[in-house]
Scaffold this active site. Structure first.
Site, short mmCIF file in Angstrom:
data_model
loop_
_atom_site.label_atom_id
_atom_site.label_comp_id
_atom_site.label_asym_id
_atom_site.label_seq_id
_atom_site.Cartn_x
_atom_site.Cartn_y
_atom_site.Cartn_z
CE1 TYR A 26 -3.85 -2.24 0.25
CE2 TYR A 26 -2.62 -3.30 2.02
CZ TYR A 26 -3.66 -3.30 1.13
OH TYR A 26 -4.53 -4.36 1.09
CG ASN A 77 -9.93 1.79 -1.05
OD1 ASN A 77 -10.37 0.67 -0.85
ND2 ASN A 77 -8.64 2.05 -1.21
CG HIS A 83 -12.87 -8.47 -1.90
ND1 HIS A 83 -12.56 -8.07 -3.19
CD2 HIS A 83 -11.93 -7.89 -1.10
CE1 HIS A 83 -11.47 -7.31 -3.16
NE2 HIS A 83 -11.08 -7.18 -1.91
CG ASP A 90 -28.34 -3.90 -1.88
OD1 ASP A 90 -28.06 -4.15 -3.08
OD2 ASP A 90 -28.81 -4.74 -1.10
CG HIS A 103 -9.78 -1.48 -5.17
ND1 HIS A 103 -10.24 -1.82 -3.92
CD2 HIS A 103 -10.82 -1.59 -6.02
CE1 HIS A 103 -11.51 -2.14 -4.02
NE2 HIS A 103 -11.90 -2.00 -5.28
CB ILE A 104 -4.09 1.70 -2.68
CG1 ILE A 104 -4.86 2.89 -2.10
CG2 ILE A 104 -2.59 1.94 -2.68
CD1 ILE A 104 -4.66 3.11 -0.62
CB SER A 105 -2.88 -3.10 -3.97
OG SER A 105 -4.10 -3.76 -3.65
NE ARG A 114 -6.14 -9.16 -0.80
CZ ARG A 114 -6.51 -8.61 0.35
NH1 ARG A 114 -7.42 -7.66 0.37
NH2 ARG A 114 -5.97 -9.00 1.49
#
Length: 146
Positions: A26, A77, A83, A90, A103-105, A114
């Site tokens: 990260y 994020n 997941h 919703d 998403h950072i990664s 993931r």
């Protein structure tokens, strides 16, 4: 869509640990850095940002619901909730605001679990694997749609 020039920035569980949590994945930027980067990108597009981070799913959902009143869109994020959380999906679809999933990664280069996102098919914008600079990219892409 509301006429406001505000975005809601939502960071989910464990993102308060940015800067110290698995820096090899990260990086070393902190949550404060993420909030600053996002606010600067939003300001350049004529928007302001209300930021929230929580480790509690219900707090995130309540903030998304409240965003209907004064936000034009959401940058999110969701962390691990990406997941697992149908209710987060919703909430996002229920408020009718366009949103960017960040998403950072690169989640697709990591563990198989993931690779699935409950948000991928309803997000207006997806930014994956660009580090914390991905938040600025998400702001630019989302505000271009607004």
């Amino acid at each position: 869509m509301t006429s406001t020039r505000r975005l809601l920035l939502v960071n989910g569980p464990n993102l308060n640990l940015l800067g110290t949590r698995e820096p090899d994945i990260y990086g070393t930027a902190t949550l404060a850095d993420v909030e600053r980067i996002t606010a600067e990108a939003a300001a350049a597009s004529g928007f302001d940002v209300r930021a929230l981070q929580s480790n509690h799913e219900g707090v995130l959902i309540d903030a998304i619901h409240a965003a209907r009143a004064d936000c034009a869109g959401v940058i999110i994020n969701p962390g691990g909730l990406t997941h697992t959380s149908v209710v987060l999906r919703d909430a996002l679809t229920g408020v009718g605001l366009p949103f960017a999933e960040v998403h950072i990664s690169d989640v697709y280069a990591r563990e198989e679990f993931r690779h699935h996102s409950y948000l991928h098919d309803v997000a207006a914008v997806r930014v994956i694997g660009r580090g914390v600079d991905g938040y600025a990219d998400a702001v630019r892409e989302l505000t271009a749609l607004l």
